[in-house]
Scaffold this active site. Structure first.
Site, PDB file in Angstrom:
ATOM      1  N   HIS A 331       0.783  -1.126  -0.118  1.00 43.44           N
ATOM      2  CA  HIS A 331       0.085   0.045   0.098  1.00 43.44           C
ATOM      3  C   HIS A 331       0.962   1.187  -0.079  1.00 43.44           C
ATOM      4  O   HIS A 331       0.283   2.343  -0.009  1.00 43.44           O
ATOM      5  CB  HIS A 331      -0.663   0.021   1.447  1.00 43.44           C
ATOM      6  N   LYS A 518      -9.351  13.853   3.950  1.00 41.10           N
ATOM      7  CA  LYS A 518      -8.474  12.814   3.999  1.00 41.10           C
ATOM      8  C   LYS A 518      -7.674  12.969   5.215  1.00 41.10           C
ATOM      9  O   LYS A 518      -7.519  14.043   5.865  1.00 41.10           O
ATOM     10  CB  LYS A 518      -7.589  12.458   2.732  1.00 41.10           C
ATOM     11  N   ARG A 519      -6.728  11.894   5.547  1.00 37.03           N
ATOM     12  CA  ARG A 519      -5.857  11.978   6.888  1.00 37.03           C
ATOM     13  C   ARG A 519      -5.234  13.184   6.424  1.00 37.03           C
ATOM     14  O   ARG A 519      -4.758  13.429   5.236  1.00 37.03           O
ATOM     15  CB  ARG A 519      -5.299  10.647   6.937  1.00 37.03           C
ATOM     16  N   LYS A 524       0.032  14.496   1.575  1.00 36.59           N
ATOM     17  CA  LYS A 524      -1.291  14.805   0.839  1.00 36.59           C
ATOM     18  C   LYS A 524      -1.530  16.256   0.866  1.00 36.59           C
ATOM     19  O   LYS A 524      -2.582  16.921   0.161  1.00 36.59           O
ATOM     20  CB  LYS A 524      -2.501  14.279   1.786  1.00 36.59           C
ATOM     21  N   THR A 626      -8.573   6.464  -2.706  1.00 43.13           N
ATOM     22  CA  THR A 626      -9.834   5.961  -3.055  1.00 43.13           C
ATOM     23  C   THR A 626     -10.978   7.044  -3.024  1.00 43.13           C
ATOM     24  O   THR A 626     -11.890   7.053  -3.510  1.00 43.13           O
ATOM     25  CB  THR A 626     -10.442   4.597  -2.255  1.00 43.13           C
ATOM     26  N   LYS A 630     -14.641   8.114  -5.260  1.00 47.40           N
ATOM     27  CA  LYS A 630     -15.915   8.510  -4.630  1.00 47.40           C
ATOM     28  C   LYS A 630     -16.508   9.684  -4.956  1.00 47.40           C
ATOM     29  O   LYS A 630     -17.657   9.894  -5.507  1.00 47.40           O
ATOM     30  CB  LYS A 630     -15.910   8.387  -2.955  1.00 47.40           C
TER      31      LYS A 630
HETATM   32  C1  LIG Z   1     -12.385   6.875   1.532  1.00 49.43           C
HETATM   33  C2  LIG Z   1     -11.789   7.240   2.714  1.00 49.43           C
HETATM   34  C3  LIG Z   1     -10.587   7.614   3.090  1.00 49.43           C
HETATM   35  C4  LIG Z   1      -9.311   7.422   2.011  1.00 49.43           C
HETATM   36  O1  LIG Z   1      -9.461   8.778   1.318  1.00 49.43           O
HETATM   37  P1  LIG Z   1      -8.210   8.996   0.368  1.00 49.43           P
HETATM   38  O2  LIG Z   1      -8.530  10.443  -0.198  1.00 49.43           O
HETATM   39  O3  LIG Z   1      -8.111   8.148  -0.675  1.00 49.43           O
HETATM   40  O4  LIG Z   1      -6.972   9.377   1.278  1.00 49.43           O
HETATM   41  C5  LIG Z   1     -10.063   7.819   4.309  1.00 49.43           C
HETATM   42  N1  LIG Z   1     -11.026   8.083   5.311  1.00 49.43           N
HETATM   43  C6  LIG Z   1     -12.458   7.870   4.955  1.00 49.43           C
HETATM   44  C7  LIG Z   1     -13.320   7.959   6.413  1.00 49.43           C
HETATM   45  C8  LIG Z   1     -12.847   7.379   3.898  1.00 49.43           C
HETATM   46  O5  LIG Z   1     -14.186   7.060   3.632  1.00 49.43           O
END
Ligand SMILES: *Cc1c(COP(=O)(O)O)cnc(C)c1O
Length: 782
Positions: A331, A518-519, A524, A626, A630
């Site tokens: 990952h 995101k985190r 990022k 991911t 979405k």
């Molecule tokens: C999808 C998702 C992530 C991953 O987000 P990235 O933008 O790909 O880092 C992290 N936390 C939650 C709650 C998510 O639903």
């Protein structure tokens, strides 16, 4: 139970009236949970019987995280009775959405990796495939985040409830796991009881109900070592399933993480083998184990141990079975995330496992001895090096397939990070681009858009999401445009209702919703986003001709409790937000909202409302992402770097329907190699960037220079390792392009529709089909 609306209402009321508690939405939640549990019981048992009778090959997905999100609504939706229940409750005077809010979110994960595992379980069950999750039942989910004076505060989250939950304690399957003691005999070992809690995973529209098995650590009945008091033993035992990713800066924390990893692997593997109804040599034909990142890589030596010590196989047989059963998903290539454990820690905690790892390493090195290899190559190929065990190398050597999570990431693995391993095992490496559950991220999170799609192209996309492509026909259809825009507007208004209490001024639904969730992490680059916002602030105040179209920037994300830089980024976002939002001129153009406690439920509210999806990681650093998928599925346009799965998003939808920018992965890696990037040069030459840096240094963006020091240190002393200043200009330029595009409403809507149409590829159903066919061979029967 769910036969008809009338039947449901009657059944529900009967149960409801039996409750001793008052008739609140909370009680309603518990009643629905009980009804659901009874309703699926039979199908759950039937699924297991079917698997046993047909001798289906079973997949077990080992993961330290399962970020499953709330389950009530998703389960009702997958059972195709969400609307029926909603209407029934409505008529009884209850609001299902309100009831759903009473379900605590099980935060058994941190981010994308955990959410991926949860999405895979949804796809496996929905595709009627025999695949189950194995994880840990952390008592406290990921911490709850609040913002105080602009800073993150962390509170423990307890999510476990007595009522309404669907999981089942399986005392009958409990087993004892030894730690410490003597290799082989487990003499003087300290035993921990592992108790599984089985959670049903309800597939869509089918009758398949798979299992997510979460292990809880409890004191064992065996005598405890004389060196320990009962109190300490009980505390240390409970800690194993207390929380996700305990702080591992000290040995004590490292031991705890190792315990968690081994606990998960050992309990799961021993149970799989104990319950089996086949010869041990058939294992690779009857079981596949997928190791999600290196946290469960202990599965390799543990399976070896069981085969050698308990099944009595010789090394070669055991090794052949292990390396045909286990496969591994990588990952990350971030150095700090590559797990390495001190040998002495493993040797103390898991003496027999350490012997086995040593032997795996010895045999692999012996095999390599005949080859002409450089010292550098031999280093990269060592499992044990400088008294540390490199879990990624162990995972690669011990599995039959190794995958990256997006095309670009897999190429970087093969050509750089794992070049030497790839040369040894060219056939092991393959790509499986991540995916998301369209059932959660479209049908559940955005039922309005899902209905519109179905009205237009029929419901085929529900089971075959790639048929979303049929929406392309409507990309220029005026009346479809109107409905599509109305849905987006509705989702923006819903979001506003959810977050307006945290915002210091009203949010304008006509503004562009630009979302970065995101985190919080250096790579990022939330920092780049907020610096850009500060630059907009400066420009609006300094240049009376600069009056950009109104934008609302949303941020959301948690910083790891020990990650000081990320915490200061949160502070910066909140400080700049306050400044921007309280300026009467600037706030007509720019509004900044930090949404507290980002989690799956928040994501479900935010993503459908987005116009712009911020995916701005430093190229080469985001393995896949991911969140990006979405957003695309909900009609947001990606403003992003050429990184991770963004590359494939651009490919699927066409670059003209997205906003790519910034350094390419190759350029980043070249700079990293030759060290020629100098952020000071950019500061010297770019007056706007110079100004924002001066404001940062002066402490204006963080309420004081003490706070900004962490950020300055990263940008200047550490020479901006994530190329924030380097990409800022390009980022500003692409924002300007985006603004231009947004003012052409029709063209924008057309692009948004094309994004939804092209998003089907990113359904995790596609990913799971690929794994099932190319890796797990789930159709193979003995
Ligand atoms: C999808 C998702 C992530 C991953 O987000 P990235 O933008 O790909 O880092 C992290 N936390 C939650 C709650 C998510 O639903």
């Amino acid at each position: 139970m769910f036969g008809s609306k009338e039947e449901f209402k009657e059944h529900f009321m009967r149960r409801f009236e039996q409750q001793t508690e008052e008739q609140s939405p909370q009680t309603a939640y518990a009643v629905l949970g009980d009804m659901l549990r009874e309703h699926i019981q039979e199908d759950w048992e039937r699924t297991n019987t079917r698997y046993a009778e047909h001798k289906d090959k079973q997949l077990y997905y080992f993961s330290i995280e399962f970020l499953i999100g709330r389950l009530l609504g998703q389960n009702l939706l997958n059972l195709a009775c969400y609307d029926l229940v909603k209407e029934g409750l409505d008529e009884l005077g209850y609001d299902l959405s309100e009831i759903e809010e009473f379900e605590p979110e099980p935060g058994l994960g941190n981010g994308g990796l955990g959410r991926l595992a949860a999405g895979f379980l949804d796809s496996l069950a929905s595709l009627q495939m025999p695949g189950h999750g194995c994880g840990i039942r952390y008592k406290g989910g990921l911490f709850t985040q609040h913002i105080k004076d602009g800073f993150q505060t962390e509170q423990p989250t307890d999510w476990i409830r007595e009522t309404g939950s669907l999981d089942v304690r399986r005392e009958d399957l409990a087993l004892d796991i030894p730690f410490f003691g003597q290799a082989g005999t487990a003499e003087n070992a300290e035993w921990v009881k592992a108790v599984p809690y089985d959670m049903p995973v309800v597939g869509a529209n089918g009758r398949t109900i798979n299992t997510l098995r979460l292990w809880q650590a409890e004191p064992s009945d065996r005598p405890i070592p004389s060196t320990k008091t009962m109190q300490i033993y009980e505390r240390e035992t409970a800690a194993i399933s207390d929380r996700l990713y305990p702080d591992d800066s000290l040995d004590e924390g490292k031991i705890l993480r190792l315990k968690q990893q081994y606990f998960l692997c050992s309990a799961s593997i021993r149970t799989i083998l104990k319950e089996r109804q086949f010869e041990i040599r058939e294992l690779p034909d009857r079981v596949a184990i997928q190791v999600n990142d290196t946290h469960p890589a202990m599965a390799v030596p543990e399976l070896m141990r069981v085969l050698l010590d308990e099944e009595g196989l010789d090394w070669d047989e055991a090794w052949a079975i292990t390396t045909r059963t286990i496969s591994y998903t990588n990952h990350t290539i971030l150095e700090e995330a590559m797990e390495k454990w001190d040998s002495y820690l493993i040797e103390t905690l898991l003496p027999r496992i350490y012997q086995i790892i040593e032997e795996i390493d010895r045999r692999f090195k012996a095999k390599l001895a005949t080859q002409q290899l450089s010292t550098h190559d031999r280093h990269k190929l060592s499992i044990i090096e400088n008294d540390r065990v490199k879990m990624a190398v162990l995972a690669v050597v011990g599995s039959y397939k190794v995958n990256g999570v997006a095309k670009l990431h897999t190429e970087i693995l093969k050509q750089r990070e794992m070049k030497e391993l790839h040369e040894q095992f060219p056939d092991k490496f393959h790509n499986k681009t991540n995916g998301i559950s369209h059932r959660r991220w479209l049908m559940k999170a955005n039922p309005e858009l899902a209905s519109l799609i179905t009205e237009s192209i029929g419901s085929g996309w529900v089971t075959e999401p790639e048929r979303l492509r049929e929406l392309d026909r409507f990309a220029k259809d005026q009346s479809f445009h109107a409905s599509f825009e109305a849905v987006k507007r509705q989702k923006k208004e819903q979001l506003i209702r959810h977050v307006e209490h945290i915002s210091d001024s009203p949010i304008d639904p006509d503004s562009i919703f630009d979302i970065h969730i995101k985190r919080i992490h250096g790579y990022k680059r939330q920092l780049m986003n907020i610096l850009h916002i500060q630059m907009l602030y400066d420009r609006i105040r300094q240049d009376s001709s600069f009056r950009p179209y109104p934008r609302t920037f949303f941020f959301g994300g948690k910083a790891a409790p020990t990650y000081d830089f990320a915490k200061q980024v949160i502070k910066t976002i909140n400080t700049v937000a306050h400044k921007v939002n309280s300026d009467p001129l600037v706030r007509q153009h720019v509004h900044v909202v930090f949404v507290e406690n980002y989690n799956v439920s928040k994501a479900e509210q935010l993503i459908p409302a987005a116009n712009v999806s911020e995916q701005i990681s430093t190229a080469s650093k985001e393995a896949s992402g991911t969140g990006n998928m979405k957003f695309m599925m909900n009609g947001a346009l990606t403003l992003g770097t050429v990184d991770g799965a963004n590359v494939e998003i651009f490919e699927q939808v066409g670059e003209e329907n997205a906003f790519p920018f910034g350094l390419l992965a190759e350029q980043v890696m070249q700079f990293e190699k030759d060290g020629t990037y100098d952020p000071q040069e950019i500061i010297r030459h770019d007056p706007e960037i110079r100004q924002v840096m001066a404001e940062l240094t002066g402490g204006q963006l963080t309420d004081g220079i003490e706070n900004s020091n962490y950020i300055i240190r990263q940008l200047i002393d550490r020479r901006d390792p994530f190329f924030v200043l380097k990409d800022l200009r390009s980022y500003m330029a692409v924002h300007d392009q985006m603004l231009m595009a947004y003012t052409e409403q029709t063209r924008w809507t057309e692009m948004a529709i094309k994004n939804v149409a092209a998003s089907g590829y990113f359904s995790s159903d596609r990913t799971i089909r690929q794994y099932a066919e190319e890796v797990w061979h789930l159709d193979r029967r003995s």
